[in-house]
Design a protein around this motif. Structure first.
Motif, PDB file in Angstrom:
ATOM      1  N   UNK A  70      -0.185  10.941   3.202  1.00  0.00           N
ATOM      2  CA  UNK A  70      -0.034   9.596   3.727  1.00  0.00           C
ATOM      3  C   UNK A  70       1.309   9.437   4.433  1.00  0.00           C
ATOM      4  N   UNK A  71       1.472   8.317   5.135  1.00  0.00           N
ATOM      5  CA  UNK A  71       2.689   8.052   5.896  1.00  0.00           C
ATOM      6  C   UNK A  71       3.632   7.160   5.096  1.00  0.00           C
ATOM      7  N   UNK A  72       4.928   7.483   5.208  1.00  0.00           N
ATOM      8  CA  UNK A  72       5.964   6.739   4.498  1.00  0.00           C
ATOM      9  C   UNK A  72       7.139   6.486   5.431  1.00  0.00           C
ATOM     10  N   UNK A  73       7.999   5.526   5.089  1.00  0.00           N
ATOM     11  CA  UNK A  73       9.145   5.239   5.942  1.00  0.00           C
ATOM     12  C   UNK A  73       9.956   6.500   6.259  1.00  0.00           C
ATOM     13  N   UNK A  74      10.333   6.615   7.520  1.00  0.00           N
ATOM     14  CA  UNK A  74      11.059   7.792   7.994  1.00  0.00           C
ATOM     15  C   UNK A  74      10.172   8.804   8.687  1.00  0.00           C
ATOM     16  N   UNK A  75       8.863   8.732   8.456  1.00  0.00           N
ATOM     17  CA  UNK A  75       7.938   9.655   9.113  1.00  0.00           C
ATOM     18  C   UNK A  75       7.800   9.317  10.594  1.00  0.00           C
ATOM     19  N   UNK A 129     -11.837  -4.851   7.163  1.00  0.00           N
ATOM     20  CA  UNK A 129     -10.832  -5.728   7.761  1.00  0.00           C
ATOM     21  C   UNK A 129      -9.459  -5.685   7.083  1.00  0.00           C
ATOM     22  N   UNK A 130      -9.342  -5.830   5.756  1.00  0.00           N
ATOM     23  CA  UNK A 130      -7.997  -5.872   5.169  1.00  0.00           C
ATOM     24  C   UNK A 130      -7.185  -4.600   5.410  1.00  0.00           C
ATOM     25  N   UNK A 131      -7.810  -3.456   5.281  1.00  0.00           N
ATOM     26  CA  UNK A 131      -7.083  -2.201   5.425  1.00  0.00           C
ATOM     27  C   UNK A 131      -6.683  -1.875   6.842  1.00  0.00           C
ATOM     28  N   UNK A 154       0.824  -1.209   0.000  1.00  0.00           N
ATOM     29  CA  UNK A 154       0.000   0.000   0.000  1.00  0.00           C
ATOM     30  C   UNK A 154       0.857   1.257   0.000  1.00  0.00           C
ATOM     31  N   UNK A 155       0.460   2.235  -0.827  1.00  0.00           N
ATOM     32  CA  UNK A 155       1.062   3.561  -0.787  1.00  0.00           C
ATOM     33  C   UNK A 155       0.041   4.599  -0.326  1.00  0.00           C
ATOM     34  N   UNK A 156      -1.019   4.118   0.331  1.00  0.00           N
ATOM     35  CA  UNK A 156      -2.047   5.008   0.867  1.00  0.00           C
ATOM     36  C   UNK A 156      -2.237   4.677   2.354  1.00  0.00           C
TER      37      UNK A 156
END
Length: 226
Positions: A198-203, A112-114, A61-63
């Motif tokens: 959205x949130x990404x690695x490093x945030x 459920x999945x999200x 996911x990128x969202x």
């Protein structure tokens, strides 16, 4: 004094019942209709990290969105609990970050999945006893992403209050020590911002409830083994 969530005197975390669209501002930004009863979904314990642990952004996911919430932990078991004594069953209160993969959440009408990617949400930084926290509706919640405020609400603006949630959930299942009820997020989620946020690695995502403290989590990438 606050109690560490891994304190051996506490019951282990049990089921995690989550209230959805439980503030008017969030209901409106998501374009959902009012409901007569609380809207609920369940997270698994594996979907949460404890204080000091990193939250994992799903590779699929990128969202990956934030939702700051107030949560309660059940201390006294009960079934068919009336709202007049509902808070007597609360052991304490804590912060909750309901990390959500919006694209997976929207695959169908089911959440459920999200909501259940492993280690995608967080709880903490500790448990404040019900007696110490006092009137939960007198408190406020703030969410910050990389230091910038993205959500703010008074807890009193909740649509279905904690007493209602306890009464409703205990009507269909016995609430047990260690069960968690996350009371829902307010307006300001990243999905509905322009542009989306959205949130990404490093945030760094922070959820603060006055009277409890700050739940701060670093976002890291999921390690996918080929």
């Amino acid at each position: 004094m606050p109690i560490a969530l891994d304190d051996p005197s506490l019951p282990p975390l049990g089921r995690i019942f989550c209230a959805a669209v439980n503030y008017v501002a969030h209901r409106e930004e998501m374009g959902r209709a009012a409901t007569e009863k609380p809207m609920l979904f369940i997270r698994t314990p594996a979907s949460l990290v404890m204080p000091g642990e990193d939250v994992v952004k799903p590779a699929a996911s990128d969202r990956f969105d934030y939702e700051g919430e107030l949560a309660l932990v059940i201390g006294t078991p009960g079934r068919r609990i009336g709202r007049d004594c509902a808070l007597d069953h609360v052991l304490g209160w804590t912060c909750f970050m309901d990390g959500t993969a919006r694209d997976w959440q929207s695959h169908t009408a089911q959440f459920t999945p999200g909501k259940n990617f492993d280690r995608s949400g967080a709880i903490g930084p500790h448990l404040v006893t019900a007696a110490e926290f006092g009137d939960y509706k007198a408190h406020s919640l703030v969410t910050r992403l990389n230091g910038a405020e993205v959500q703010r609400t008074g807890i009193d603006l909740m649509l279905f209050d904690a007493e209602t949630l306890i009464e409703y959930i205990s009507a269909f299942t016995e609430l047990r020590p260690g069960d968690v009820i996350a009371t829902g997020t307010c307006g300001g989620v990243g999905q509905k911002r322009v542009p989306p946020l959205f949130m990404f690695p490093g945030d760094i995502i922070e959820v603060e409830v006055d009277g409890i403290g700050i739940l701060a989590s670093r976002i890291v990438a999921e390690q996918v083994v080929a």
